[in-house]
Design a protein around this motif. Structure first.
Motif, PDB file in Angstrom:
ATOM      1  N   VAL A   1       0.836  -1.203   0.000  1.00 35.43           N
ATOM      2  CA  VAL A   1       0.000   0.000   0.000  1.00 35.43           C
ATOM      3  C   VAL A   1       0.876   1.260   0.000  1.00 35.43           C
ATOM      4  O   VAL A   1       0.636   2.213  -0.755  1.00 35.43           O
ATOM      5  CB  VAL A   1      -0.962   0.021   1.198  1.00 35.43           C
ATOM      6  CG1 VAL A   1      -1.743   1.334   1.234  1.00 35.43           C
ATOM      7  CG2 VAL A   1      -1.922  -1.155   1.142  1.00 35.43           C
ATOM      8  N   VAL A   2       1.910   1.267   0.829  1.00 45.74           N
ATOM      9  CA  VAL A   2       2.796   2.429   0.910  1.00 45.74           C
ATOM     10  C   VAL A   2       3.474   2.678  -0.438  1.00 45.74           C
ATOM     11  O   VAL A   2       3.507   3.811  -0.941  1.00 45.74           O
ATOM     12  CB  VAL A   2       3.848   2.240   2.021  1.00 45.74           C
ATOM     13  CG1 VAL A   2       4.892   3.346   1.969  1.00 45.74           C
ATOM     14  CG2 VAL A   2       3.162   2.213   3.385  1.00 45.74           C
ATOM     15  N   LEU A   3       4.008   1.621  -1.045  1.00 44.54           N
ATOM     16  CA  LEU A   3       4.657   1.766  -2.343  1.00 44.54           C
ATOM     17  C   LEU A   3       3.683   2.265  -3.396  1.00 44.54           C
ATOM     18  O   LEU A   3       4.001   3.147  -4.198  1.00 44.54           O
ATOM     19  CB  LEU A   3       5.254   0.422  -2.781  1.00 44.54           C
ATOM     20  CG  LEU A   3       6.422  -0.124  -1.940  1.00 44.54           C
ATOM     21  CD1 LEU A   3       6.765  -1.543  -2.369  1.00 44.54           C
ATOM     22  CD2 LEU A   3       7.635   0.774  -2.051  1.00 44.54           C
ATOM     23  N   GLY A   4       2.470   1.700  -3.388  1.00 46.99           N
ATOM     24  CA  GLY A   4       1.475   2.081  -4.379  1.00 46.99           C
ATOM     25  C   GLY A   4       0.978   3.498  -4.221  1.00 46.99           C
ATOM     26  O   GLY A   4       0.826   4.236  -5.205  1.00 46.99           O
ATOM     27  N   VAL A   5       0.720   3.915  -2.992  1.00 47.37           N
ATOM     28  CA  VAL A   5       0.182   5.263  -2.755  1.00 47.37           C
ATOM     29  C   VAL A   5       1.191   6.331  -3.164  1.00 47.37           C
ATOM     30  O   VAL A   5       0.820   7.336  -3.797  1.00 47.37           O
ATOM     31  CB  VAL A   5      -0.237   5.437  -1.279  1.00 47.37           C
ATOM     32  CG1 VAL A   5      -0.501   6.904  -0.966  1.00 47.37           C
ATOM     33  CG2 VAL A   5      -1.481   4.618  -0.985  1.00 47.37           C
ATOM     34  N   VAL A   6       2.455   6.145  -2.825  1.00 43.98           N
ATOM     35  CA  VAL A   6       3.454   7.146  -3.215  1.00 43.98           C
ATOM     36  C   VAL A   6       3.535   7.245  -4.739  1.00 43.98           C
ATOM     37  O   VAL A   6       3.589   8.346  -5.305  1.00 43.98           O
ATOM     38  CB  VAL A   6       4.838   6.814  -2.615  1.00 43.98           C
ATOM     39  CG1 VAL A   6       5.889   7.796  -3.134  1.00 43.98           C
ATOM     40  CG2 VAL A   6       4.790   6.877  -1.092  1.00 43.98           C
ATOM     41  N   GLU A   7       3.518   6.094  -5.413  1.00 44.67           N
ATOM     42  CA  GLU A   7       3.551   6.118  -6.881  1.00 44.67           C
ATOM     43  C   GLU A   7       2.320   6.827  -7.450  1.00 44.67           C
ATOM     44  O   GLU A   7       2.434   7.660  -8.366  1.00 44.67           O
ATOM     45  CB  GLU A   7       3.621   4.700  -7.431  1.00 44.67           C
ATOM     46  CG  GLU A   7       3.620   4.662  -8.961  1.00 44.67           C
ATOM     47  CD  GLU A   7       3.660   3.259  -9.530  1.00 44.67           C
ATOM     48  OE1 GLU A   7       4.758   2.694  -9.594  1.00 44.67           O
ATOM     49  OE2 GLU A   7       2.584   2.740  -9.922  1.00 44.67           O
ATOM     50  N   LEU A   8       1.143   6.516  -6.909  1.00 43.56           N
ATOM     51  CA  LEU A   8      -0.092   7.116  -7.416  1.00 43.56           C
ATOM     52  C   LEU A   8      -0.107   8.621  -7.199  1.00 43.56           C
ATOM     53  O   LEU A   8      -0.471   9.390  -8.109  1.00 43.56           O
ATOM     54  CB  LEU A   8      -1.303   6.468  -6.736  1.00 43.56           C
ATOM     55  CG  LEU A   8      -2.677   7.009  -7.127  1.00 43.56           C
ATOM     56  CD1 LEU A   8      -2.898   6.933  -8.627  1.00 43.56           C
ATOM     57  CD2 LEU A   8      -3.776   6.271  -6.375  1.00 43.56           C
ATOM     58  N   ILE A   9       0.294   9.065  -6.024  1.00 43.41           N
ATOM     59  CA  ILE A   9       0.314  10.498  -5.734  1.00 43.41           C
ATOM     60  C   ILE A   9       1.273  11.224  -6.676  1.00 43.41           C
ATOM     61  O   ILE A   9       0.997  12.330  -7.149  1.00 43.41           O
ATOM     62  CB  ILE A   9       0.693  10.732  -4.257  1.00 43.41           C
ATOM     63  CG1 ILE A   9      -0.512  10.391  -3.369  1.00 43.41           C
ATOM     64  CG2 ILE A   9       1.144  12.160  -3.996  1.00 43.41           C
ATOM     65  CD1 ILE A   9      -0.209  10.403  -1.900  1.00 43.41           C
ATOM     66  N   ALA A  10       2.398  10.580  -6.974  1.00 36.90           N
ATOM     67  CA  ALA A  10       3.358  11.171  -7.906  1.00 36.90           C
ATOM     68  C   ALA A  10       2.775  11.261  -9.313  1.00 36.90           C
ATOM     69  O   ALA A  10       2.951  12.269 -10.010  1.00 36.90           O
ATOM     70  CB  ALA A  10       4.648  10.351  -7.917  1.00 36.90           C
ATOM     71  N   LYS A  11       2.056  10.225  -9.742  1.00 39.03           N
ATOM     72  CA  LYS A  11       1.437  10.256 -11.068  1.00 39.03           C
ATOM     73  C   LYS A  11       0.348  11.320 -11.164  1.00 39.03           C
ATOM     74  O   LYS A  11       0.164  11.952 -12.211  1.00 39.03           O
ATOM     75  CB  LYS A  11       0.843   8.879 -11.394  1.00 39.03           C
ATOM     76  CG  LYS A  11       1.878   7.833 -11.761  1.00 39.03           C
ATOM     77  CD  LYS A  11       1.205   6.528 -12.152  1.00 39.03           C
ATOM     78  CE  LYS A  11       2.219   5.505 -12.638  1.00 39.03           C
ATOM     79  NZ  LYS A  11       1.563   4.229 -13.032  1.00 39.03           N
ATOM     80  N   LEU A  12      -0.365  11.522 -10.055  1.00 43.08           N
ATOM     81  CA  LEU A  12      -1.426  12.538 -10.034  1.00 43.08           C
ATOM     82  C   LEU A  12      -0.872  13.942  -9.852  1.00 43.08           C
ATOM     83  O   LEU A  12      -1.619  14.920  -9.953  1.00 43.08           O
ATOM     84  CB  LEU A  12      -2.420  12.224  -8.907  1.00 43.08           C
ATOM     85  CG  LEU A  12      -3.217  10.917  -9.047  1.00 43.08           C
ATOM     86  CD1 LEU A  12      -4.087  10.699  -7.812  1.00 43.08           C
ATOM     87  CD2 LEU A  12      -4.073  10.932 -10.303  1.00 43.08           C
ATOM     88  N   LYS A  13       0.445  14.023  -9.541  1.00 48.64           N
ATOM     89  CA  LYS A  13       1.123  15.314  -9.362  1.00 48.64           C
ATOM     90  C   LYS A  13       0.421  16.190  -8.319  1.00 48.64           C
ATOM     91  O   LYS A  13       0.200  17.388  -8.519  1.00 48.64           O
ATOM     92  CB  LYS A  13       1.238  16.064 -10.698  1.00 48.64           C
ATOM     93  CG  LYS A  13       2.102  15.340 -11.727  1.00 48.64           C
ATOM     94  CD  LYS A  13       2.190  16.130 -13.019  1.00 48.64           C
ATOM     95  CE  LYS A  13       3.223  15.564 -13.971  1.00 48.64           C
ATOM     96  NZ  LYS A  13       2.961  14.188 -14.401  1.00 48.64           N
ATOM     97  N   LEU A  14       0.070  15.598  -7.189  1.00 48.63           N
ATOM     98  CA  LEU A  14      -0.614  16.340  -6.132  1.00 48.63           C
ATOM     99  C   LEU A  14       0.338  17.330  -5.474  1.00 48.63           C
ATOM    100  O   LEU A  14       1.538  17.087  -5.338  1.00 48.63           O
ATOM    101  CB  LEU A  14      -1.169  15.371  -5.082  1.00 48.63           C
ATOM    102  CG  LEU A  14      -2.208  14.359  -5.577  1.00 48.63           C
ATOM    103  CD1 LEU A  14      -2.743  13.549  -4.409  1.00 48.63           C
ATOM    104  CD2 LEU A  14      -3.351  15.046  -6.309  1.00 48.63           C
ATOM    105  N   ASN A  15      -0.225  18.430  -5.028  1.00 51.99           N
ATOM    106  CA  ASN A  15       0.564  19.527  -4.461  1.00 51.99           C
ATOM    107  C   ASN A  15       0.827  19.289  -2.967  1.00 51.99           C
ATOM    108  O   ASN A  15       0.438  20.080  -2.103  1.00 51.99           O
ATOM    109  CB  ASN A  15      -0.186  20.847  -4.677  1.00 51.99           C
ATOM    110  CG  ASN A  15       0.613  22.047  -4.203  1.00 51.99           C
ATOM    111  OD1 ASN A  15       1.838  22.055  -4.290  1.00 51.99           O
ATOM    112  ND2 ASN A  15      -0.082  23.050  -3.689  1.00 51.99           N
TER     113      ASN A  15
END
Length: 454
Positions: free
Chosen positions: A248-262
């Motif tokens: 979950v930790v690995l996936g969430v960081v990747e997803l947040i990076a792809k979404l380019k969240l501020n």
């Protein structure tokens, strides 16, 4: 064509027959043929109470019927909210997950183009749904991977590859560096395995502010034999899934990076294999930890909390995040308490608990708060060390594990522990054996957005 229960009037103008024998009950579908021979699927999305589970309906339809779809499919989305559209895309993506990655003959995947038709602009929400669904599938593949392949080093390489692709920073600490920095509990757990432990530190910085908004810490035990306190052989093969929190930790960081969240997010994965060997740590040992606290080992099968203790201590001392959240397939006790439908939530922060619970219902990744009373602290008393890793008490096991972790948070006022043992891995209608669920990606991503993007 999505249909709400008993509301077919909204789509009747598109149908080739006036009264199809279909009422829109949740996750049911019916095939009709248009005048040109085109297939029209009526998909039941049920009532308002089913809105949080819409991806399940789209996933089932796609999984059951995609072999008949050809190369393209169109979804009528005019009557769906943006949240429902996002979840529909997630479901369609999840339908393409195949568990047979290591078969010598693999099923051929046909490329499928899906178009959503709507009078609203959906580009951003479609991209978010696609990225989310892809990430869920990737972490499911990680959890389902066999332990002879999915070693701690493998997780480190996975994270490095992800960081390069999604544009965030990844640092993998190997045994020499772990020893130098003081990750003694992680090293102790991994002593008995030929596959040496690592700590993975992923850093996404979408905001120029130096402050870290959220730090996630995940348990990454790539195989858990129980160590010298060895587990029974029944279902031991499923202990490849004991790194569900890390996934979950690995996936969430990747997803947040792809979404380019501020926002600024750090993910820490403490990974080891708990094996049996002449060098394995023993019941009765006293080990050190990153925090400086000493730990008496009562049970080597209570190893997840040990690696998490080092991860939490590192986060508190070095990252200093506003929110500190750890996730782990930690105890059988939480499964006996809540079954397979909710994760155990432990926190002393009422606002964080309320928000997490609310989001859990919204995305159908539910949590249930369990007590953190001071009364439980005496269960972890040790005469020979600062704390012991297991109470030996058959009662309140999930809470005792949470209280152990709390001792390494330095009273962080926005810390939360999620025990996902019952929801991360289990029975599914999409596999004959137990498999990964993908639980946690939507919950944690939406929680981070809710708490930091204001």
């Amino acid at each position: 064509m999505p249909c709400r229960k008993d509301q077919l009037e909204d789509v009747k103008s598109f149908l080739p027959i006036e009264n199809p024998d279909f009422d829109g009950s949740f996750s049911t579908y019916q095939l009709l043929y248009g005048k040109g021979g085109n297939r029209i699927y009526l998909l039941g999305i049920g009532e308002d109470k089913h809105s949080a589970q819409i991806e399940a309906a789209f996933r089932k339809l796609c999984f059951d019927t995609k072999k008949y779809w050809g190369k393209s499919m169109q979804v009528y989305a005019n009557d769906l909210s943006k949240d429902e559209v996002r979840k529909a895309v997630i479901g369609l993506e999840m339908a393409h997950y195949t568990i047979g990655e290591f078969r010598s003959k693999k099923e051929k995947q046909t490329k499928l183009s899906v178009t959503f038709t709507s009078t609203s602009s959906l580009k951003i929400i479609l991209d978010e749904g696609k990225y989310t669904g892809e990430t869920i599938n990737k972490i499911k593949a990680l959890v389902d991977a066999p332990p002879n392949i999915k070693t701690p080093e493998f997780l480190g390489k996975w994270a490095q590859k992800s960081a390069e692709s999604a544009k965030y920073k990844c640092t993998v600490l190997k045994p020499a560096e772990l020893k130098k920095q003081g990750f003694e509990a992680v090293l102790s757990v991994g002593k008995g395995s030929i596959n040496k432990p690592v700590v993975i530190i992923n850093e996404y910085k979408g905001n120029k502010n130096k402050k870290i908004d959220v730090c996630l810490v995940g348990k990454g035990i790539t195989f858990d034999s129980g160590g010298l306190s060895i587990k029974p052989s029944t279902n031991l093969h499923y202990m490849k899934s004991d790194m569900g929190g890390a996934a979950v930790v690995l996936g969430v960081v990747e997803l947040i990076a792809k979404l380019k969240l501020n926002i600024n997010v750090t993910g820490i994965v403490c990974s080891a294999e708990n094996a049996v060997d002449a060098e394995s740590y023993r019941p009765g040992d006293v080990i050190n930890s990153y925090s400086g606290k000493t730990i008496e080992i009562i049970d080597t099968d209570a190893e997840g909390r040990l690696v998490l203790a080092d991860g939490l201590s590192y986060a508190v001392k070095n990252i200093k995040p506003e929110y500190l959240i750890d996730l782990a397939t930690l105890t059988g006790s939480v499964v006996r308490t809540l079954g397979y439908h909710a994760a155990g939530m432990f926190t002393n922060n009422a606002d964080l608990a309320e928000t997490t619970s609310k989001i859990g219902y919204k995305v159908h990744e539910r949590v249930w708060q369990l007590p953190m009373f001071e009364d439980y602290e005496s269960d972890l008393h040790s005469d020979v060390a600062d704390i012991r890793n297991f109470s030996g008490n058959p009662l309140a096991g999930a809470t005792n594990a949470a209280k152990f972790l709390e001792a390494f948070t330095e009273d962080h006022d926005k810390w939360m522990h999620l025990d996902i043992a019952g929801v991360s891995f289990g029975s599914s209608s999409y596999a004959k054996m137990k498999s990964a669920s993908g639980y946690g990606i939507q919950l944690i991503t939406e929680l981070i957005k809710e708490k930091t993007l204001k």
